[in-house]
Write an enzyme that holds these catalytic residues in place. Structure first.
Site, mmCIF file in Angstrom:
data_model
loop_
_atom_site.group_PDB
_atom_site.id
_atom_site.type_symbol
_atom_site.label_atom_id
_atom_site.label_comp_id
_atom_site.label_asym_id
_atom_site.label_seq_id
_atom_site.Cartn_x
_atom_site.Cartn_y
_atom_site.Cartn_z
ATOM 1 N N LYS A 32 8.095 2.582 18.146
ATOM 2 C CA LYS A 32 6.573 2.105 17.697
ATOM 3 C C LYS A 32 6.437 1.244 19.181
ATOM 4 O O LYS A 32 8.030 0.888 19.683
ATOM 5 C CB LYS A 32 6.367 0.976 16.913
ATOM 6 N N ASP A 59 0.898 0.198 19.095
ATOM 7 C CA ASP A 59 0.841 -1.069 18.453
ATOM 8 C C ASP A 59 0.563 -2.425 19.352
ATOM 9 O O ASP A 59 1.302 -2.984 19.767
ATOM 10 C CB ASP A 59 2.394 -2.121 17.609
ATOM 11 N N LYS A 61 -3.009 -3.675 19.084
ATOM 12 C CA LYS A 61 -3.431 -5.062 18.240
ATOM 13 C C LYS A 61 -4.936 -5.414 18.912
ATOM 14 O O LYS A 61 -4.934 -6.654 19.217
ATOM 15 C CB LYS A 61 -2.695 -6.153 17.463
ATOM 16 N N ASP A 64 -12.214 -7.569 20.528
ATOM 17 C CA ASP A 64 -12.848 -7.860 21.172
ATOM 18 C C ASP A 64 -13.956 -7.602 20.858
ATOM 19 O O ASP A 64 -14.295 -7.176 20.040
ATOM 20 C CB ASP A 64 -12.235 -7.355 22.667
ATOM 21 N N THR A 119 1.318 -12.014 9.029
ATOM 22 C CA THR A 119 2.233 -12.664 7.804
ATOM 23 C C THR A 119 3.466 -13.767 8.656
ATOM 24 O O THR A 119 3.635 -14.604 7.486
ATOM 25 C CB THR A 119 3.158 -10.996 7.744
ATOM 26 N N ARG A 211 15.115 -4.902 14.070
ATOM 27 C CA ARG A 211 16.358 -5.070 14.635
ATOM 28 C C ARG A 211 17.298 -3.848 13.806
ATOM 29 O O ARG A 211 18.718 -4.023 14.109
ATOM 30 C CB ARG A 211 16.360 -6.390 14.242
HETATM 31 O O1 C5P Z 1 13.302 -6.138 13.955
HETATM 32 P P1 C5P Z 1 11.906 -6.144 12.922
HETATM 33 O O2 C5P Z 1 12.479 -4.827 11.284
HETATM 34 O O3 C5P Z 1 11.639 -7.100 12.498
HETATM 35 O O4 C5P Z 1 10.882 -5.376 13.523
HETATM 36 C C1 C5P Z 1 9.592 -5.019 12.664
HETATM 37 C C2 C5P Z 1 8.669 -5.018 13.481
HETATM 38 O O5 C5P Z 1 7.053 -5.276 13.212
HETATM 39 C C3 C5P Z 1 8.177 -5.803 15.289
HETATM 40 O O6 C5P Z 1 8.114 -4.894 15.961
HETATM 41 C C4 C5P Z 1 7.195 -6.572 14.956
HETATM 42 O O7 C5P Z 1 6.617 -7.616 15.494
HETATM 43 C C5 C5P Z 1 6.798 -5.643 14.132
HETATM 44 N N1 C5P Z 1 5.620 -7.099 13.088
HETATM 45 C C6 C5P Z 1 5.944 -7.327 11.600
HETATM 46 N N2 C5P Z 1 5.154 -7.638 10.788
HETATM 47 C C7 C5P Z 1 3.811 -7.875 10.604
HETATM 48 C C8 C5P Z 1 3.676 -7.042 12.017
HETATM 49 C C9 C5P Z 1 4.137 -5.950 12.748
HETATM 50 O O8 C5P Z 1 6.760 -7.441 11.413
HETATM 51 N N3 C5P Z 1 3.447 -8.088 9.706
#
Ligand code: C5P
Length: 234
Positions: A32, A59, A61, A64, A119, A211
């Site tokens: 991603k 990603d 998003k 517009d 979220t 992460r």
């Molecule tokens: O590091 P981690 O596993 O928390 O990363 C989750 C990824 O998913 C990040 O790129 C974050 O921006 C994305 N994301 C999220 N929750 C959402 C939409 C996207 O954590 N509702």
């Protein structure tokens, strides 16, 4: 729908993402690319990762007026990404415009998914700032159904919502779920989380993992653990 693990490459430079992906040698995970990396490196990073054999979820998003989103999506589609997204709150005409823009001359297009409520938005924020008074679960399901009726392929949602989205929108409607953590891992700033194994059980189609893989001592082992738990069901 084939399940897959998507690695959130939340890096701010090409050098960092290339160093990270070089750990995987001949493996080419689905990645991603979010705003951070895209705004740092532009379309060139998308082209390069695609040429290197990765599937790409871009990603960005989009949100517009319908004509602007349609034209922007046409540009993104030419980058040959596999999946991209928009805010479902842009409403039906914007989503239909996006689908039109994404569709290539040969009729193919990337998978298009919608973001429902972020979220990071909770009930209180939604009521106070957006003046939406309905329960957040109902809002999320309504946005998902509106996205489906506009022709989108699925939504990004918390793993806790994926089962209900499938109940409301059908099993074929794709759920892409971030908020994944290993049972024995760090939670960090994510609040509504699930393990890869649980995400498989509730029928999520793609998990987005950042992460737990990018910050792991052994990222390749962490990725392979996600694949074993989520894709292979081991
Ligand atoms: O590091 P981690 O596993 O928390 O990363 C989750 C990824 O998913 C990040 O790129 C974050 O921006 C994305 N994301 C999220 N929750 C959402 C939409 C996207 O954590 N509702």
């Amino acid at each position: 729908m084939a399940k897959d693990v998507i690695i959130a490459c939340d890096f701010d430079s090409k050098e960092k993402v290339m160093n990270f992906l070089s750990l995987f040698k001949d493996k080419k995970p689905f990645v991603k690319i979010g705003m951070e990396l895209y705004y740092a490196e532009g379309p060139a990073i998308v082209k390069e990762l695609k040429e290197n054999g990765h599937k790409i979820f871009l990603d960005l998003k989009l949100h517009d007026i319908p004509n602007t989103v349609k034209k922007a999506m046409a540009v993104l589609s030419r980058l040959d990404v596999d999946m991209c997204n928009l805010h479902a709150s842009g409403a039906t005409q914007m989503m239909k415009g996006a689908l039109e823009g994404l569709t290539r001359p040969d009729g193919t297009r990337p998978i298009l998914i919608g973001v429902t409520q972020l979220t990071s938005t909770d009930q209180e924020t939604m009521e106070r700032d957006l003046l939406i008074k309905e329960p957040i679960d109902k809002v999320v399901m309504h946005y998902a159904l509106t996205a489906k009726n506009a022709g989108l392929d699925g939504v990004v949602c918390s793993p806790l919502e994926a089962e209900k989205v499938h109940d409301v929108c059908g099993k074929e409607f794709v759920t892409v779920t971030p908020g994944i953590r290993f049972a024995d891992g760090d939670v960090g700033d994510q609040k509504r989380i699930m393990t890869p194994k649980e995400a498989r059980r509730i029928g999520s189609d793609y998990i987005v993992v950042g992460r737990p893989i990018t910050a792991a001592e052994d990222p390749v082992a962490a990725y392979e653990r996600c694949v074993r738990e989520f894709v292979l069901g081991e």
